[in-house]
Design a protein around this motif. Structure first.
Motif, PDB file in Angstrom:
ATOM      1  N   MET A   1     128.980  54.287  -8.277  1.00 28.69           N
ATOM      2  CA  MET A   1     127.502  54.343  -8.356  1.00 28.69           C
ATOM      3  C   MET A   1     126.932  54.520  -6.956  1.00 28.69           C
ATOM      4  SD  MET A   1     125.019  54.292 -10.459  1.00 28.69           S
ATOM      5  CE  MET A   1     123.295  54.439 -10.073  1.00 28.69           C
ATOM      6  N   SER A   2     125.919  55.399  -6.835  1.00 26.87           N
ATOM      7  CA  SER A   2     125.298  55.645  -5.535  1.00 26.87           C
ATOM      8  C   SER A   2     124.445  54.477  -5.110  1.00 26.87           C
ATOM      9  CB  SER A   2     124.451  56.914  -5.623  1.00 26.87           C
ATOM     10  OG  SER A   2     123.418  56.733  -6.558  1.00 26.87           O
ATOM     11  N   GLU A   3     123.846  54.610  -3.897  1.00 24.59           N
ATOM     12  CA  GLU A   3     122.944  53.610  -3.325  1.00 24.59           C
ATOM     13  C   GLU A   3     123.628  52.252  -3.121  1.00 24.59           C
ATOM     14  OE1 GLU A   3     120.230  54.663  -2.348  1.00 24.59           O
ATOM     15  OE2 GLU A   3     119.785  56.420  -3.558  1.00 24.59           O
ATOM     16  N   ASN A   4     124.936  52.260  -2.904  1.00 25.45           N
ATOM     17  CA  ASN A   4     125.674  51.038  -2.592  1.00 25.45           C
ATOM     18  C   ASN A   4     125.590  49.975  -3.697  1.00 25.45           C
ATOM     19  OD1 ASN A   4     126.506  51.903   0.025  1.00 25.45           O
ATOM     20  ND2 ASN A   4     124.427  51.488   0.749  1.00 25.45           N
ATOM     21  N   VAL A   5     125.404  50.410  -4.937  1.00 25.99           N
ATOM     22  CA  VAL A   5     125.344  49.468  -6.052  1.00 25.99           C
ATOM     23  C   VAL A   5     126.679  49.550  -6.790  1.00 25.99           C
ATOM     24  CG1 VAL A   5     124.134  48.827  -8.157  1.00 25.99           C
ATOM     25  CG2 VAL A   5     122.869  49.806  -6.264  1.00 25.99           C
ATOM     26  N   ASN A   6     127.583  48.632  -6.522  1.00 28.90           N
ATOM     27  CA  ASN A   6     128.912  48.646  -7.099  1.00 28.90           C
ATOM     28  C   ASN A   6     129.371  47.227  -7.396  1.00 28.90           C
ATOM     29  OD1 ASN A   6     129.788  51.510  -7.021  1.00 28.90           O
ATOM     30  ND2 ASN A   6     129.431  51.271  -4.820  1.00 28.90           N
ATOM     31  N   LYS A   7     130.296  47.116  -8.340  1.00 26.63           N
ATOM     32  CA  LYS A   7     131.002  45.864  -8.605  1.00 26.63           C
ATOM     33  C   LYS A   7     130.054  44.686  -8.827  1.00 26.63           C
ATOM     34  CE  LYS A   7     134.907  47.386  -5.785  1.00 26.63           C
ATOM     35  NZ  LYS A   7     135.770  47.141  -4.607  1.00 26.63           N
ATOM     36  N   VAL A   8     129.104  44.884  -9.679  1.00 32.26           N
ATOM     37  CA  VAL A   8     128.186  43.802 -10.008  1.00 32.26           C
ATOM     38  C   VAL A   8     128.260  43.538 -11.496  1.00 32.26           C
ATOM     39  CG1 VAL A   8     126.559  44.177  -8.124  1.00 32.26           C
ATOM     40  CG2 VAL A   8     126.330  45.514 -10.193  1.00 32.26           C
ATOM     41  N   ASN A   9     128.072  42.317 -11.887  1.00 30.46           N
ATOM     42  CA  ASN A   9     128.151  42.008 -13.305  1.00 30.46           C
ATOM     43  C   ASN A   9     126.807  42.187 -13.980  1.00 30.46           C
ATOM     44  OD1 ASN A   9     126.602  39.632 -12.909  1.00 30.46           O
ATOM     45  ND2 ASN A   9     128.458  38.515 -12.320  1.00 30.46           N
ATOM     46  N   GLU A  10     126.797  42.113 -15.278  1.00 26.45           N
ATOM     47  CA  GLU A  10     125.594  42.380 -16.059  1.00 26.45           C
ATOM     48  C   GLU A  10     124.460  41.419 -15.719  1.00 26.45           C
ATOM     49  OE1 GLU A  10     124.388  42.757 -20.784  1.00 26.45           O
ATOM     50  OE2 GLU A  10     126.478  43.012 -20.157  1.00 26.45           O
ATOM     51  N   GLU A  11     124.776  40.164 -15.466  1.00 28.08           N
ATOM     52  CA  GLU A  11     123.750  39.176 -15.143  1.00 28.08           C
ATOM     53  C   GLU A  11     123.040  39.533 -13.835  1.00 28.08           C
ATOM     54  OE1 GLU A  11     123.448  34.418 -14.052  1.00 28.08           O
ATOM     55  OE2 GLU A  11     125.155  35.168 -15.199  1.00 28.08           O
ATOM     56  N   GLN A  12     123.789  39.943 -12.852  1.00 24.52           N
ATOM     57  CA  GLN A  12     123.193  40.332 -11.568  1.00 24.52           C
ATOM     58  C   GLN A  12     122.308  41.565 -11.711  1.00 24.52           C
ATOM     59  OE1 GLN A  12     127.023  40.616  -9.568  1.00 24.52           O
ATOM     60  NE2 GLN A  12     126.443  38.966  -8.145  1.00 24.52           N
ATOM     61  N   VAL A  13     122.798  42.524 -12.498  1.00 28.32           N
ATOM     62  CA  VAL A  13     122.031  43.755 -12.696  1.00 28.32           C
ATOM     63  C   VAL A  13     120.733  43.459 -13.431  1.00 28.32           C
ATOM     64  CG1 VAL A  13     122.021  46.034 -13.755  1.00 28.32           C
ATOM     65  CG2 VAL A  13     124.099  45.193 -12.667  1.00 28.32           C
ATOM     66  N   ASN A  14     120.789  42.632 -14.450  1.00 29.75           N
ATOM     67  CA  ASN A  14     119.575  42.269 -15.189  1.00 29.75           C
ATOM     68  C   ASN A  14     118.563  41.565 -14.285  1.00 29.75           C
ATOM     69  OD1 ASN A  14     119.818  43.263 -17.855  1.00 29.75           O
ATOM     70  ND2 ASN A  14     121.342  41.689 -18.332  1.00 29.75           N
ATOM     71  N   ALA A  15     119.047  40.788 -13.334  1.00 32.18           N
ATOM     72  CA  ALA A  15     118.157  40.091 -12.397  1.00 32.18           C
ATOM     73  C   ALA A  15     117.420  41.097 -11.521  1.00 32.18           C
ATOM     74  CB  ALA A  15     118.960  39.124 -11.536  1.00 32.18           C
ATOM     75  N   VAL A  16     118.126  42.149 -11.109  1.00 31.60           N
ATOM     76  CA  VAL A  16     117.497  43.196 -10.305  1.00 31.60           C
ATOM     77  C   VAL A  16     116.447  43.936 -11.133  1.00 31.60           C
ATOM     78  CG1 VAL A  16     117.880  45.375  -9.091  1.00 31.60           C
ATOM     79  CG2 VAL A  16     119.496  43.486  -8.804  1.00 31.60           C
ATOM     80  N   ILE A  17     116.792  44.264 -12.375  1.00 31.28           N
ATOM     81  CA  ILE A  17     115.851  44.955 -13.262  1.00 31.28           C
ATOM     82  C   ILE A  17     114.591  44.118 -13.469  1.00 31.28           C
ATOM     83  CG2 ILE A  17     115.479  45.771 -15.626  1.00 31.28           C
ATOM     84  CD1 ILE A  17     118.469  46.534 -15.687  1.00 31.28           C
ATOM     85  N   GLU A  18     114.761  42.836 -13.663  1.00 27.25           N
ATOM     86  CA  GLU A  18     113.617  41.950 -13.863  1.00 27.25           C
ATOM     87  C   GLU A  18     112.706  41.956 -12.631  1.00 27.25           C
ATOM     88  OE1 GLU A  18     112.680  37.205 -14.694  1.00 27.25           O
ATOM     89  OE2 GLU A  18     114.684  38.010 -15.095  1.00 27.25           O
ATOM     90  N   LYS A  19     113.305  41.934 -11.454  1.00 27.84           N
ATOM     91  CA  LYS A  19     112.507  41.957 -10.226  1.00 27.84           C
ATOM     92  C   LYS A  19     111.750  43.275 -10.084  1.00 27.84           C
ATOM     93  CE  LYS A  19     115.211  38.667  -7.495  1.00 27.84           C
ATOM     94  NZ  LYS A  19     116.017  38.443  -6.270  1.00 27.84           N
ATOM     95  N   GLY A 154     122.756  58.460   2.713  1.00 26.20           N
ATOM     96  CA  GLY A 154     122.274  57.687   1.571  1.00 26.20           C
ATOM     97  C   GLY A 154     120.783  57.794   1.321  1.00 26.20           C
ATOM     98  N   PHE A 155     120.115  58.753   1.972  1.00 25.66           N
ATOM     99  CA  PHE A 155     118.685  58.975   1.753  1.00 25.66           C
ATOM    100  C   PHE A 155     118.547  60.184   0.821  1.00 25.66           C
ATOM    101  CE2 PHE A 155     118.824  56.360   5.443  1.00 25.66           C
ATOM    102  CZ  PHE A 155     117.610  55.678   5.508  1.00 25.66           C
ATOM    103  N   ASN A 156     118.370  59.912  -0.457  1.00 23.79           N
ATOM    104  CA  ASN A 156     118.366  60.961  -1.469  1.00 23.79           C
ATOM    105  C   ASN A 156     116.977  61.326  -1.970  1.00 23.79           C
ATOM    106  OD1 ASN A 156     121.269  61.169  -1.556  1.00 23.79           O
ATOM    107  ND2 ASN A 156     121.258  59.187  -2.594  1.00 23.79           N
ATOM    108  N   ASP A 157     115.957  60.670  -1.434  1.00 21.43           N
ATOM    109  CA  ASP A 157     114.567  60.967  -1.799  1.00 21.43           C
ATOM    110  C   ASP A 157     113.745  61.109  -0.531  1.00 21.43           C
ATOM    111  OD1 ASP A 157     113.928  60.168  -5.016  1.00 21.43           O
ATOM    112  OD2 ASP A 157     115.733  59.274  -4.158  1.00 21.43           O
ATOM    113  N   VAL A 158     112.692  61.937  -0.608  1.00 21.47           N
ATOM    114  CA  VAL A 158     111.792  62.093   0.531  1.00 21.47           C
ATOM    115  C   VAL A 158     110.355  62.156   0.024  1.00 21.47           C
ATOM    116  CG1 VAL A 158     112.089  64.613   0.511  1.00 21.47           C
ATOM    117  CG2 VAL A 158     111.194  63.492   2.555  1.00 21.47           C
ATOM    118  N   ILE A 159     109.481  61.446   0.704  1.00 19.46           N
ATOM    119  CA  ILE A 159     108.041  61.522   0.449  1.00 19.46           C
ATOM    120  C   ILE A 159     107.451  62.410   1.538  1.00 19.46           C
ATOM    121  CG2 ILE A 159     105.867  60.230   0.367  1.00 19.46           C
ATOM    122  CD1 ILE A 159     107.546  57.782  -0.496  1.00 19.46           C
ATOM    123  N   THR A 160     106.691  63.420   1.133  1.00 22.30           N
ATOM    124  CA  THR A 160     106.076  64.319   2.099  1.00 22.30           C
ATOM    125  C   THR A 160     104.617  64.567   1.728  1.00 22.30           C
ATOM    126  OG1 THR A 160     106.384  66.409   3.317  1.00 22.30           O
ATOM    127  CG2 THR A 160     106.780  66.452   0.933  1.00 22.30           C
TER     128      THR A 160
END
Length: 378
Positions: A1-19, A154-160
């Protein structure tokens, strides 16, 4: 997975989504400390931070060092002296203070000029979403290594700030996602209810151009020795707008302009502009003719060379004194006025950042789906 998001369990991912869904995250804008000197590009970054905070996000100005000054003193000006107290009171922090602590739910936004920061190991390893803020094509390559792209770091988006700049960026970084938020012209810039004065305001990127234009004008047209030129450099936003509204004419020279705010500020003040066409023609300066070809709008007096600016000044002063400024020019200015309002920019900021947050949220929801699929297979 891009953006350095790897090896995380479902509980951790759900916490990020909630935030992400509850706006419990930070948006950090890495910003140059101008030491109290007015810079249009920096003002635009502060505008994004202001609007985002109004929308309920936690947006911050992030300086490298801890010696930034919100307000000036007897030794040095501060941000509030040129941009205003409202902006000086926005949330600030510095990397040096050690207060920056980002997680996968956070966003780090870095201007295009700081490729050296983007490629630092410490930055590349951050788990947050990383975005480039690109306002001027001139600064893209200053610190970017030969053959490297922002996406390599790791910069895959740009605002211009314009579709034209977005298209140019796609030619350099084909896989990058572009998001356009035009610059807003402050409501400080408005027409005066008093008659215009015989003052020509002048704004150039290179100070030497001011001297060349004014000295050449007085030598070529001594009949106008009574005409005053006033350089708008180092003024606060309020002073800048006041001087521009009083003047009968404005001069603009900025070959590397990305968006070109000065002519728009002048137009909002009902002050016609004589300007040198930048290397990248701003979107508000051109339109398509009946054959689909790009042509310059008649919302200003545009030239390809600074050498004929004195002549254009002389010609304009003649018609101004005779009260016979071409109606077509005034109509072109009227069509341009109000297009780049603070209200329009606020709407675009809300749209673009909501989209970025939703994309980041979807990214983590896809991880959840993948984890569930893996669990089912096992």
């Amino acid at each position: 997975m891009s953006e350095n998001v790897n090896k995380v369990n479902e509980e951790q991912v759900n916490a990020v989504i909630e935030k992400l869904e509850s706006k419990d995250f930070g948006i950090y804008f890495f910003t140059l400390d101008t030491k109290g000197n007015p810079v249009a590009g920096i003002a635009n970054i502060y505008e994004h931070v202001k609007v985002l905070n109004q929308l309920g996000y936690r947006a911050y100005i992030l300086h490298e060092k801890n010696d930034y000054k919100k307000f000036g003193d007897e030794d040095e000006n501060g941000l509030g002296d040129w941009l205003g107290e409202e902006y000086a009171n926005l949330p600030h922090m510095s990397i040096e203070s050690g207060a920056l602590n980002v997680g996968p739910q956070d966003f780090l936004i870095i201007p295009e000029a700081f490729s050296s920061v983007m490629q630092q190991k410490e930055v590349r390893s951050l788990p947050c979403k990383k975005i480039v803020f690109s306002q001027s094509h001139e600064y893209i390559f200053e610190l970017l290594p030969l053959g490297r792209r922002w996406t390599d770091f790791g910069f895959n988006d740009v605002i211009t700030t314009s579709e034209k700049q977005g298209e140019y960026l796609k030619t350099l970084f084909p896989s990058i996602k572009t998001h356009v938020v035009p610059v807003a012209i402050s409501s400080y810039f408005k027409a005066s209810n008093k008659p215009k004065l015989p003052i020509v305001t002048i704004h150039t990127r290179n100070q030497s151009d001011v001297s060349k234009i004014t000295k050449a004008f007085y030598l070529q047209y001594p009949i106008y020795k009574w005409l005053t030129f006033k350089e708008l450099r180092g003024l606060s936003k309020v002073q800048f707008a006041d001087e521009l509204s009083k003047s009968c004419l404005a001069i603009w020279v900025d070959d590397v302009a990305g968006f070109g705010t000065f002519p728009l500020e002048a137009i909002e003040c009902d002050t016609p502009v004589i300007g040198k066409i930048p290397n990248m023609v701003p979107e508000w300066m051109e339109e398509l003719d009946s054959d689909g070809q790009s042509v310059l709008k008649y919302n200003g007096l545009w030239t390809n060379s600074t050498l004929n600016i004195p002549e254009l000044i002389s010609t304009y002063m003649k018609v101004w004194l005779e009260d016979s400024v071409p109606q077509e020019l005034l109509d072109g200015m009227a069509e341009t006025k109000g297009v780049y309002s603070e209200e329009n920019q606020s709407k675009k900021i809300e749209e673009v950042y909501s989209s970025l947050v939703q994309s980041r949220t979807d990214e983590f929801k896809n991880i959840i789906d993948s984890l569930k699929t893996e669990s089912t297979i096992k």
